[in-house]
Write a protein that holds these residues in place. Structure first.
Motif, PDB file in Angstrom:
ATOM      1  N   GLU A  19       0.844  -1.200   0.000  1.00 17.02           N
ATOM      2  CA  GLU A  19       0.000   0.000   0.000  1.00 17.02           C
ATOM      3  C   GLU A  19       0.874   1.244   0.000  1.00 17.02           C
ATOM      4  O   GLU A  19       0.626   2.208  -0.715  1.00 17.02           O
ATOM      5  CB  GLU A  19      -0.907  -0.004   1.237  1.00 17.02           C
ATOM      6  CG  GLU A  19      -1.871   1.177   1.327  1.00 17.02           C
ATOM      7  CD  GLU A  19      -2.934   1.152   0.252  1.00 17.02           C
ATOM      8  OE1 GLU A  19      -3.165   2.226  -0.358  1.00 17.02           O
ATOM      9  OE2 GLU A  19      -3.511   0.087  -0.006  1.00 17.02           O
TER      10      GLU A  19
ATOM     11  N   TYR B  80       5.140   2.714   1.608  1.00 14.81           N
ATOM     12  CA  TYR B  80       6.403   2.332   2.251  1.00 14.81           C
ATOM     13  C   TYR B  80       7.087   3.571   2.796  1.00 14.81           C
ATOM     14  O   TYR B  80       6.826   4.701   2.364  1.00 14.81           O
ATOM     15  CB  TYR B  80       7.327   1.609   1.271  1.00 14.81           C
ATOM     16  CG  TYR B  80       7.819   2.455   0.130  1.00 14.81           C
ATOM     17  CD1 TYR B  80       9.064   3.090   0.188  1.00 14.81           C
ATOM     18  CD2 TYR B  80       7.041   2.654  -1.017  1.00 14.81           C
ATOM     19  CE1 TYR B  80       9.509   3.878  -0.864  1.00 14.81           C
ATOM     20  CE2 TYR B  80       7.488   3.449  -2.066  1.00 14.81           C
ATOM     21  CZ  TYR B  80       8.716   4.057  -1.980  1.00 14.81           C
ATOM     22  OH  TYR B  80       9.158   4.840  -3.015  1.00 14.81           O
TER      23      TYR B  80
ATOM     24  N   GLU C 149      10.135   0.134   5.958  1.00 12.70           N
ATOM     25  CA  GLU C 149       8.858  -0.334   6.509  1.00 12.70           C
ATOM     26  C   GLU C 149       7.801  -0.298   5.409  1.00 12.70           C
ATOM     27  O   GLU C 149       7.610   0.740   4.761  1.00 12.70           O
ATOM     28  CB  GLU C 149       8.427   0.548   7.690  1.00 12.70           C
ATOM     29  CG  GLU C 149       7.152   0.057   8.365  1.00 12.70           C
ATOM     30  CD  GLU C 149       6.835   0.826   9.633  1.00 12.70           C
ATOM     31  OE1 GLU C 149       7.601   0.684  10.617  1.00 12.70           O
ATOM     32  OE2 GLU C 149       5.842   1.592   9.638  1.00 12.70           O
TER      33      GLU C 149
ATOM     34  N   THR D  89       3.815  -1.024   4.360  1.00 11.69           N
ATOM     35  CA  THR D  89       2.417  -1.287   4.719  1.00 11.69           C
ATOM     36  C   THR D  89       1.766  -2.029   3.561  1.00 11.69           C
ATOM     37  O   THR D  89       1.873  -1.608   2.405  1.00 11.69           O
ATOM     38  CB  THR D  89       1.667   0.032   4.988  1.00 11.69           C
ATOM     39  OG1 THR D  89       2.343   0.740   6.041  1.00 11.69           O
ATOM     40  CG2 THR D  89       0.226  -0.243   5.394  1.00 11.69           C
TER      41      THR D  89
ATOM     42  N   THR E  55       1.930  -4.990   8.254  1.00 14.39           N
ATOM     43  CA  THR E  55       3.144  -4.181   8.198  1.00 14.39           C
ATOM     44  C   THR E  55       4.358  -5.090   8.337  1.00 14.39           C
ATOM     45  O   THR E  55       4.446  -5.882   9.271  1.00 14.39           O
ATOM     46  CB  THR E  55       3.191  -3.116   9.322  1.00 14.39           C
ATOM     47  OG1 THR E  55       1.970  -2.373   9.319  1.00 14.39           O
ATOM     48  CG2 THR E  55       4.358  -2.162   9.113  1.00 14.39           C
TER      49      THR E  55
END
Length: 511
Positions: free
Chosen positions: A87, A89, A98, A100, A151
């Motif tokens: 979705e 980052y 990270e 998502t 996540t």
């Protein structure tokens, strides 16, 4: 008897009316034998297997691209990286990415796509016991952490600039952990993509069917057949007669024939592959920069492009126009075609009366290119012999550094300059993918920077510097950059092909 004939005629008439009312006329050829939207792709090789973790061949990748999905993808027009299963980052620090994930996605077996599935896939991919052919893609990842259900956090050993490009590669596709644990994904794949596995007859055909529950809507195509047709000429004949709908990996000699066929569409797109004349940088005359410069001035790239009749485009850079890291300023810095200068430099190098050997594989355009190069070098006064080898023997020679000059190439399937320069021209990979045995300390330093810098603009700058240096040092002389060529029947609608040669059938239909 008269009554019998009247009764028989009445029955026949009724049957005709029922058939017409039911629309039971034969389906048009374009719709497939079952009347469904079925596309047939002619593949010159069978798939090796159907797991993105355990395969690294083009035939398998074509199928895997329809079955599985990656966290990120490239826009086929701009080559910009965009989220797919992701979705969004965030680069938390140089060593921490990270991501998502999108919610509500299911694998074909009904199990949920989530952070655990990403961790399972990447951990298995990186496990030495798996022996994944493209394990190097994710080698820089040190740890995969599940922060919550949607996540995932990727920790790298050191900053890794091409990470998003690696995550967009088809071999980094996410698999169903449940299916992988229960069965053999090499034979029964389970992904999240728009098509699902139906049947595989090794050596004959692979059949996929539409994923009716696909999150962006079911594909218009209801079935896709990957038919094994070893000879390209046979595949083209089948395309011309309407028995197949899609053929790729076309050569120059096929284009004129197809472009004049009113039933066929030919699509071309400047691509990421690069083909070069390389030198053995470890031993022999190739160690001498003056000799390499003489050869570089002998090569007429425009003549090479013209000879390939539409399947090549020119650039003086090793990193070409469709690869991340290209800067058009490189065109001012490459070696110009100049026979007189080449002759002068050959004399300076003491090579004007010597004979060299050009090693090539017996595949694709390589033999044609070897002959073109031979002719161009002869004009500058360099005599050459051509050594043509079966592909496996050719690769073995490259790994061992057992050649003088070589016709070589790289497809650039990630579309990122770092993933061209590091495997092919960094000293880390001598004896493996660095066939020319190139070891240039300053180039190694710049290539390392392109991999350990996560800032996009800084990466572009350093990649251009590396491209400049390598063009001047000339371990390779670029012969041409590839053009992706595919042919389809006229009824194929909505097919897009990106510069790496990758295509997806999600939005394709048959008219």
């Amino acid at each position: 008897m008269k009554g019998f004939f009247k009764w028989q005629g009445w029955v026949i008439s009724l049957l005709v009316l029922v058939l017409l009312a039911g629309g039971c006329t034969p389906p048009p050829p374009d719709a497939g034998s079952s009347g469904k939207q079925k596309l047939v792709y002619a593949s010159t090789a069978d798939v090796v297997g159907l797991s993105p973790i355990k395969t690294n061949d083009r035939a398998s990748a074509r199928a895997l691209d329809q079955i599985y999905e990656t966290l990120f993808t490239r826009d086929p027009k701009t080559m910009e990286i965009q989220p797919l299963l992701a979705e969004s980052y965030e680069q938390k620090d140089p060593n921490t990415l990270e991501i998502t994930l999108k919610k509500g996605i299911k694998f074909h077996d009904g199990t949920p796509f989530n952070a655990e599935a990403v961790k399972y896939t990447f951990d298995k991919f990186r496990d030495p016991k798996t022996a994944a052919p493209r394990a190097s893609l994710l080698e820089p990842i040190d740890e995969v952490i599940v922060k919550d259900e949607f996540t995932v956090v990727l920790k790298t050993k050191k900053p890794y600039g091409p990470l998003l490009a690696a995550l967009a590669h088809s071999n980094a596709s996410i698999v169903s952990p449940t299916a992988d644990k229960k069965g053999n994904l090499m034979k029964k794949p389970v992904g999240t993509g728009p098509f699902k596995f139906k049947k595989w007859v090794p050596g004959d055909k692979l059949i996929l069917e539409a994923n009716e529950d696909y999150r962006e809507g079911a594909p218009k195509l209801k079935e896709v057949e990957f038919r094994v047709v070893p000879e390209v000429s046979t595949a083209i004949s089948l395309l011309e007669t309407g028995e197949v709908d899609l053929v790729d990996s076309l050569q120059p000699e096929h284009l004129d024939r197809l472009k004049n066929n009113q039933k066929v569409n030919v699509k071309t797109n400047d691509g990421t592959p690069v083909t070069y004349l390389g030198f053995n940088m470890k031993k022999g005359p190739g160690k001498d920069k003056t000799f390499r410069q003489a050869v570089a001035h002998s090569i007429n790239q425009e003549e090479v492009v013209d000879a390939l009749k539409g399947v090549a485009h020119s650039s003086k850079g090793i990193i070409g126009p469709k690869v991340f890291g290209y800067n058009k300023e490189i065109e001012k810095e490459g070696y110009d075609y100049d026979v007189k200068k080449a002759q002068k430099l050959l004399k300076e190098a003491g090579m004007d009366d010597k004979t060299m050997t050009i090693t090539t594989a017996n595949t694709g355009n390589y033999p044609t290119l070897a002959e073109l190069v031979q002719g161009q070098l002869s004009k500058a006064g360099l005599k050459t012999k051509i050594q043509t080898l079966e592909f496996g023997a050719y690769l073995d020679r490259l790994r061992k550094g057992d050649f003088e000059m070589v016709i070589g190439g790289w497809t650039n399937s990630t579309g990122d300059g770092s993933e061209l320069l590091y495997p092919q021209l960094h000293s880390d990979n001598i004896g493996a993918s660095n066939g020319t045995q190139t070891s240039i300390p300053k180039a190694d330093e710049l290539i390392d920077q392109t991999r350990t810098t996560t800032d996009k603009e800084k990466r572009l700058k350093v990649l251009h510097e590396a491209n400049q240096l390598l063009v001047k040092e000339a371990p390779w002389v670029p012969l041409h950059h590839g053009v992706i060529v595919i042919a389809t029947s006229k009824n194929v609608q909505g097919l897009e092909v990106d510069p790496t040669g990758e295509w997806h059938l999600q939005n394709v239909s048959l008219k």
